[in-house]
Design a protein around this motif. Structure first.
Motif, PDB file in Angstrom:
ATOM      1  N   UNK A 191      26.489 -16.024 -61.398  1.00  0.00           N
ATOM      2  CA  UNK A 191      25.251 -16.518 -60.787  1.00  0.00           C
ATOM      3  C   UNK A 191      25.402 -16.573 -59.270  1.00  0.00           C
ATOM      4  N   UNK A 192      26.555 -17.056 -58.823  1.00  0.00           N
ATOM      5  CA  UNK A 192      26.837 -17.126 -57.383  1.00  0.00           C
ATOM      6  C   UNK A 192      26.766 -15.747 -56.766  1.00  0.00           C
ATOM      7  N   UNK A 193      27.399 -14.779 -57.447  1.00  0.00           N
ATOM      8  CA  UNK A 193      27.363 -13.387 -56.948  1.00  0.00           C
ATOM      9  C   UNK A 193      25.917 -12.894 -56.903  1.00  0.00           C
ATOM     10  N   UNK A 194      25.157 -13.272 -57.929  1.00  0.00           N
ATOM     11  CA  UNK A 194      23.769 -12.829 -58.018  1.00  0.00           C
ATOM     12  C   UNK A 194      22.957 -13.314 -56.831  1.00  0.00           C
TER      13      UNK A 194
ATOM     14  N   UNK B 240      19.895  -8.824 -61.598  1.00  0.00           N
ATOM     15  CA  UNK B 240      20.968  -9.817 -61.706  1.00  0.00           C
ATOM     16  C   UNK B 240      20.956 -10.449 -63.106  1.00  0.00           C
ATOM     17  N   UNK B 241      19.755 -10.818 -63.553  1.00  0.00           N
ATOM     18  CA  UNK B 241      19.665 -11.445 -64.881  1.00  0.00           C
ATOM     19  C   UNK B 241      20.114 -10.460 -65.962  1.00  0.00           C
TER      20      UNK B 241
ATOM     21  N   UNK C 278      20.988  -2.638 -66.613  1.00  0.00           N
ATOM     22  CA  UNK C 278      20.238  -2.112 -65.474  1.00  0.00           C
ATOM     23  C   UNK C 278      19.043  -1.265 -65.909  1.00  0.00           C
ATOM     24  N   UNK C 279      19.222  -0.521 -67.012  1.00  0.00           N
ATOM     25  CA  UNK C 279      18.119   0.340 -67.460  1.00  0.00           C
ATOM     26  C   UNK C 279      16.929  -0.523 -67.855  1.00  0.00           C
TER      27      UNK C 279
ATOM     28  N   UNK D 215      11.743  -9.424 -56.779  1.00  0.00           N
ATOM     29  CA  UNK D 215      11.519  -9.471 -58.222  1.00  0.00           C
ATOM     30  C   UNK D 215      12.505  -8.544 -58.944  1.00  0.00           C
ATOM     31  N   UNK D 216      12.636  -7.344 -58.404  1.00  0.00           N
ATOM     32  CA  UNK D 216      13.530  -6.351 -58.999  1.00  0.00           C
ATOM     33  C   UNK D 216      14.973  -6.843 -58.941  1.00  0.00           C
TER      34      UNK D 216
END
Lengths: 555, 309
Positions: free
Chosen positions: B9-12, B286-287, B237-238, B280-281
């Motif tokens: 999450x931190x990286x995100x 990240x999620x 990612x896809x 948004x993207x």
């Protein structure tokens, strides 16, 4: 179990089992998906026609419905359905103008002072439309703190330009409401063609009370023109808007001609891609499309019941940057123009969707150029001679010039065609730079180009909308060309009382411009689109301003 | 596990911050500005518009104001081209469309891609393998702007109920979803085949076979779990890319999703809208990656022990 057995089992036993289980299930689910909608065979266009609703392709997503913020053609078409100005257009003949909000009008001999007497009409919320709404609207668009992009449309009003630049007080601008139903316009000069100007959406009134209720006159972020807040005086009211999907306007029961409106609503589809739109038309998704791409013309022309090709008040041309060498030499510019085979452009590039442009302003509105081109061989010879006179015999020593286009296919193909014509006839080399839209506009407006592939469509039915473009230092000139004689001819046209004298001055101005050749006119564009056979009351119009309330679609 | 989650999450958050910063300055480097019309605007009007939206301030002040808006007011700002419309409104309308289309497309991709990959691996070097891989290669190579109009002209025009384009009927989603699905199914099939081929030749599968485990169980219980790992890494990612919309598919089928806004906002230089869409993207990527990490941990015992350590 040996390895061989394992391999065999893999090949036959288990494999067969997988085949049996997986393939049919996939097929069945796909078939179910495909057959799911077989119940109703009526298309969207059929269903809409039954409800009296017209579906129209509108080229692009509207950016704003506020007549003081909108500039795009697509926005203008929707605004024309939602707001009505002092006058309204005829469905069949663009030279005829009908009374709109103004019941009648009068003007002085010089056509420089006009008085409009308004009828009793209501906004869609029931409030009366008054002359004060017009004054409010014009003040808003011209207000220096509002930043109206299309403010120059109102510059014919006396003092409007100075007020817009913050140099004059509003009280000195020539717009006055003499009472609730009388509007007086004092103009900067004789304007016999004023009624044609008034058809443009920038001259429509806005509901002062609604604009004030949503942030006030100068609030650019005002939400008054959004769904739910919309108040208008046109044949339709704004019902719903889904970005990139559709915008729906429903017939306005409070419109003064409500009984004469021929349909119950219009759905505007913002389809940018002409191929997608043509497919959608074939699938019964719309009644009138916006544009058929040149590649599909041969096929769509086969069905004469749906195919339409109308003259359009639009010129396709090349701008030449006259501040750069070697284009600063008029002989070079004329040679470039003469070397182009316009017949071939019209027939091969746009597949017949245009007419060879013998001058810049398209014929129409009583204005017609008598100019015709010499035979091709004579043109070619003259072009070579002019280039040699300019110091580049056979193209020798001519620097490489660049043709700038947008990323649209038809522009790119046209540039390639012209590139090869110049190479063949003049022996010069041109490169092509295709830019995306905003980069193209920025380069053109900053004069950062040699040759720019351009187009211009008229705002109103009068040659001035074309000729005025080339006045010295004009915002849309962008060629660096300017000529005192031309400006003088324009000034004379502006002060001419009669329409004939005006046209004569404009004609003279255009000839001066064409002689200097800061542009190369290529062809007058024609609109190619598809129309459902059930549509009635739609006629070819040069400005493409169809009063949609006169269009009917029968089931 | 929780440590892993927090770390990711931190990286995100860092990724999104960097993404927004780069986008912010990059879009302002593009030639032109949001107010450029077909007609040149007088300078006083251009100045008025710039000052209204704060674009006359220095880039750093604009940047600070932008973050202030997001962090303190949750406001992505107004659209600069579609004046009077908030960026958040545009995303709120377009995202659900792209989301459901993406979910449908991904569903089709998984339902077609994974079994095709498994069968190809299972029949390695035999005709089903060749057939499925040929189809997969075609799916990868043929671009969407060819597949989409082809579907429109064949299925759309001739199968009743299906429509060539538009968004006025639930069945309008079928062809765009199928186009998105088939393209992704091709990738998934190849990745699944690769993973499965490797696993099927592993020692533990041979042992299971030797013990007489039946084919179905062998394939679905023993092999699939590890064989799917490459495909699962791709899925994250896809999926994020799918639900944020595809410009080509949305243009060909006239779908009012995010992809169209993305491209239009860029060509129109609608700075705030571009930022909002990129945000948004970024969040979705990240999620999705986080979800993939969690699924991979669940599927792969080795990663689980690493995570615990």
């Amino acid at each position: 179990m040996s390895l061989t057995h394992c391999a065999l089992a893999r090949r036959w036993g288990y494999g067969r089992m997988e085949r049996v289980k997986l393939l049919p299930s996939i097929c069945v689910s796909l078939a179910a998906l495909l057959l799911a909608g077989c119940g109703d065979s009526r298309s969207s266009a059929d269903k809409a026609a039954e409800q009296g609703i017209l579906i129209v392709g509108n080229n692009q997503e509207p950016l704003s419905l506020d007549p003081h913020k909108a500039t795009a053609v697509a926005d203008g078409k929707i605004i024309a359905a939602l707001l009505e100005g002092l006058v309204r257009p005829d469905a069949k003949d663009e030279t005829i103008i009908h009374p709109g909000m103004a019941e009648r009008w009068e003007h002085n001999d010089r056509a420089s002072e006009w008085t409009f007497y308004l009828r009793e009409a209501q906004w869609s919320d029931g409030r009366p439309v008054t002359a004060h709404d017009f004054v409010y609207a014009y003040k808003r668009l011209l207000h220096p703190q509002f930043g109206g992009k299309y403010a120059e449309m109102l510059y014919p009003i006396s003092g409007a330009e100075a007020f817009n630049k913050g140099e004059l007080d509003w009280s000195q601008v020539g717009v006055k409401a003499l009472d609730d139903r009388t509007l007086q316009l004092r103009l900067a000069g004789p304007t016999p063609h004023l009624l044609h100007l008034l058809l443009h959406f920038t001259w429509c009134p806005v509901p002062a009370h609604a604009v004030e209720a949503h942030g006030g006159m100068l609030d650019r972020r005002s939400l008054w023109s959004r769904v739910g807040n919309w108040v208008g005086n046109g044949a339709y009211v704004l019902e719903s808007h889904h970005f990139n999907d559709y915008l729906f306007v429903a017939a306005n029961p409070r419109y003064w001609r409500a009984a004469e409106v021929k349909n119950r609503g219009i759905r505007f589809l913002p389809i940018v891609n002409g191929y997608t739109e043509t497919r959608m038309f074939a699938d019964g998704k719309l009644h009138i499309s916006n544009n058929v791409p040149p590649e599909l013309l041969a096929r769509t022309r086969l069905n004469s019941e749906t195919y339409c090709q109308d003259p359009y008040y639009c010129t396709i041309f090349y701008r030449l940057n006259t501040t750069r060498k070697p284009l600063d030499d008029v002989r070079v510019r004329r040679a470039l123009s003469l070397a182009i085979d316009r017949e071939s452009l019209v027939n091969d590039v746009v597949r017949g969707a245009g007419r060879v442009a013998s001058c810049f302003t398209p014929p129409g509105a009583g204005y017609d150029s008598s100019f015709t081109y010499a035979p091709r061989e004579v043109q070619v010879e003259l072009a070579r001679k002019l280039l040699a006179e300019a110091g580049y015999p056979g193209g020798k020593g001519f620097p490489t010039i660049e043709i700038m286009t947008t990323s649209r296919d038809v522009q790119r193909i046209m540039a390639e065609t012209i590139q090869s014509m110049w190479q063949k006839v003049l022996g010069i080399h041109a490169e092509i730079r295709a830019c995306e839209w905003t980069a193209y506009k920025a380069a053109q407006q900053n004069g950062d180009y040699d040759v720019s592939s351009s187009s211009w469509s008229g705002d109103y039915l009068d040659p001035a909308t074309f000729v005025e473009l080339w006045r010295s230092g004009g915002g849309n000139n962008c060629t660096g060309w300017g000529c005192p004689d031309f400006d003088a001819a324009l000034a004379e046209a502006r002060s001419a009382w009669s329409a004939e004298a005006r046209r004569a001055h404009l004609h003279r101005a255009e000839n001066i411009m064409l002689g200097a050749q800061p542009i190369i006119p290529l062809y007058w564009s024609e609109r190619t689109y598809l129309k459902d056979a059930r549509v009635r009351g739609w006629y070819p119009l040069m400005l493409d301003n169809h009063p949609l309330d006169a269009v009917e679609v029968t089931p | 596990m929780i440590k892993l989650l927090l770390k990711r999450l931190g990286q995100g958050v860092l990724v999104i911050f960097v993404l927004q910063t780069i986008t912010f300055f990059l879009v302002r480097l593009l030639p032109g500005n949001p107010f450029l019309g077909e007609r040149k605007l007088p300078e006083h009007i251009m100045a008025q518009l710039n000052s209204l939206y704060g674009l006359d301030q220095s880039a750093l002040v604009q940047y600070a104001n932008y973050w202030k808006g997001i962090l303190f007011c949750g406001d992505f700002g107004p659209s600069l081209v579609r004046e009077g419309v908030q960026v958040a409104d545009i995303i709120a309308q377009a995202f659900p469309v792209s989301f459901w289309l993406g979910v449908l497309g991904m569903g089709i991709a998984i339902v077609l891609g994974i079994p095709a990959g498994m069968m190809a691996a299972y029949f390695r070097n035999r005709w089903p393998d060749a057939l499925f891989m040929l189809l997969a290669m075609a799916g990868i190579c043929i671009p969407a702007f060819v597949i989409a109009p082809l579907f429109g002209l064949t299925l759309g025009l001739h199968v009743p109920g299906l429509s060539v384009a538009g968004w006025d009927d639930p069945l309008c989603a079928v062809l765009p979803a199928l186009t998105l699905g088939l393209i992704n199914a091709a990738y998934i099939a190849r990745l699944t085949r690769g993973g499965m081929v490797e696993v099927l030749s592993a020692d533990f599968i041979r042992t299971a076979r030797a013990k007489g485990v039946r084919a179905g169980r062998l394939l679905f219980v023993h092999a699939l779990r590890s064989g799917l790992l490459p495909a699962v890494s791709y899925l994250g990612p896809a999926f994020a890319a799918l639900i944020t919309g595809s410009f080509v598919v949305e243009t060909c089928f006239q779908v009012p999703g995010m992809g169209l806004h993305f491209v239009n906002a860029t060509t129109d230089r609608d700075y705030f809208l571009i930022q909002g869409l990129v945000f948004c993207y970024g969040v979705l990527i990240v999620i999705a990656n986080l979800a993939v990490d969690l699924v991979l941990v669940a599927l792969n015992p080795r990663l689980r022990s690493q995570g615990a350590a």
